[in-house]
Enzyme design. Structure first.
Site, short mmCIF file in Angstrom:
data_model
loop_
_atom_site.label_atom_id
_atom_site.label_comp_id
_atom_site.label_asym_id
_atom_site.label_seq_id
_atom_site.Cartn_x
_atom_site.Cartn_y
_atom_site.Cartn_z
N HIS A 69 -4.80 -6.13 -9.00
CA HIS A 69 -5.76 -5.09 -8.61
C HIS A 69 -7.17 -5.68 -8.64
O HIS A 69 -7.51 -6.40 -9.58
CB HIS A 69 -5.66 -3.91 -9.57
N MET A 98 0.82 -1.21 0.00
CA MET A 98 0.00 0.00 0.00
C MET A 98 0.86 1.27 0.00
O MET A 98 0.76 2.12 0.87
CB MET A 98 -0.94 -0.01 1.22
N ILE A 141 2.49 4.20 -2.94
CA ILE A 141 2.66 4.65 -4.32
C ILE A 141 4.15 4.69 -4.60
O ILE A 141 4.93 5.26 -3.83
CB ILE A 141 2.00 6.03 -4.52
N ASN A 149 1.65 -6.40 -10.54
CA ASN A 149 0.71 -6.03 -9.48
C ASN A 149 -0.61 -6.74 -9.74
O ASN A 149 -0.90 -7.14 -10.87
CB ASN A 149 0.49 -4.51 -9.51
N LEU A 173 -0.56 4.88 -11.90
CA LEU A 173 -1.12 4.04 -10.85
C LEU A 173 -2.21 3.12 -11.41
O LEU A 173 -3.14 3.59 -12.06
CB LEU A 173 -1.72 4.92 -9.74
C1 GRF Z 1 -5.84 -7.60 -2.89
O1 GRF Z 1 -7.20 -7.30 -2.96
C2 GRF Z 1 -5.13 -7.06 -4.10
O2 GRF Z 1 -5.92 -7.07 -5.24
C3 GRF Z 1 -4.78 -5.66 -3.70
O3 GRF Z 1 -4.45 -5.77 -2.34
C4 GRF Z 1 -5.14 -6.86 -1.76
C5 GRF Z 1 -4.15 -7.73 -1.04
O4 GRF Z 1 -4.78 -8.77 -0.34
N1 GRF Z 1 -3.72 -5.14 -4.52
P1 GRF Z 1 -3.92 -9.86 0.44
O5 GRF Z 1 -3.06 -9.11 1.44
O6 GRF Z 1 -3.10 -10.59 -0.57
O7 GRF Z 1 -4.93 -10.73 1.12
#
Ligand code: GRF
Length: 217
Positions: free
Chosen positions: A112, A93, A95, A110, A147
């Protein structure tokens, strides 16, 4: 026997995607091996998953650095200490700076929780419900400086049910994340997935469409 592909995973939280990657790396013949997990939060549960699997961990708190450039420089040096072939963002989390992204160009993935390019950013499940969409899903993509904006590799599409809440939808999408992230990482590790300088993604030497490879449920 293919050569091992060294994967470093970056996360900030629960790490269920990390767990899916760890589990899949045990599959026979999978060259993807998780060599380290790096977190910007010491309390990320994903670190415990890594330790349970015997994978080295490192914590770099962004609060210890004076700005994004200094943090990302330290992050690069921590990651590169593990000589990764691939760097995987799994709920990281932060940028990232353009310099960081350029450094790992073509070897930074990544995931998403939306059907990109729709719903970049946060709260995707709630936004899909508010819009009344019939479909939702998740996307693995190569990371670029925009992003949630890089070239798409694979998407899983799920139906939205009339009784869905953000939580039920998140649960259904998360289950798909745990399928498509290991799939994409394995493709990369096997040398089947590449990103050309033009931004075009290739799978098995063939250009993928702008949506990436699409899996429907
Ligand atoms: C997931 O929803 C992913 O798509 C997003 O962050 C979340 C990570 O979940 N980028 P986890 O920590 O792998 O359970």
């Amino acid at each position: 026997m293919p050569r091992t592909c060294n994967v470093v995973v970056l996360l900030s939280g629960t790490g269920s995607n990390l767990q899916a990657l760890l589990d899949s790396s045990q599959a026979p013949g999978n060259p993807a091996q998780i060599s380290a997990v790096v977190s910007n939060r010491a309390d990320a549960y994903g670190l415990q998953r890594a330790e349970a699997a015997g994978v080295p961990t490192a914590v770099l708190s962004h609060t210890d650095y004076d700005g994004r450039d200094a943090f990302d420089a330290a992050l690069i040096s921590a990651i590169d200490g593990y000589s990764p072939d691939l760097v995987v963002l799994a709920g990281f989390m932060r940028i990232l700076t353009p310099g960081f992204v350029r450094h790992y160009q073509g070897r930074l993935l990544n995931i998403h929780p939306s059907l990109l390019p729709q719903y970049k950013g946060l709260h995707t499940h709630r936004r899909v419900l508010e819009a009344g969409d019939a479909e939702h899903g998740c996307t693995v993509h190569f990371v670029t400086e925009e992003l949630d904006g890089g070239p798409l590799v694979v998407q899983a599409v799920v139906p939205v049910d009339s009784g869905d809440t953000p939580d039920t939808l998140a649960h259904r999408v998360h289950a798909q994340e745990h399928q498509i992230y290991p799939l994409a990482v394995r493709w990369f590790a096997e040398g089947r997935l590449t990103l050309a300088g033009s931004g075009q993604v290739h799978l098995d030497g063939q250009p993928l469409p702008a949506t990436g490879h699409v899996i429907r449920h």
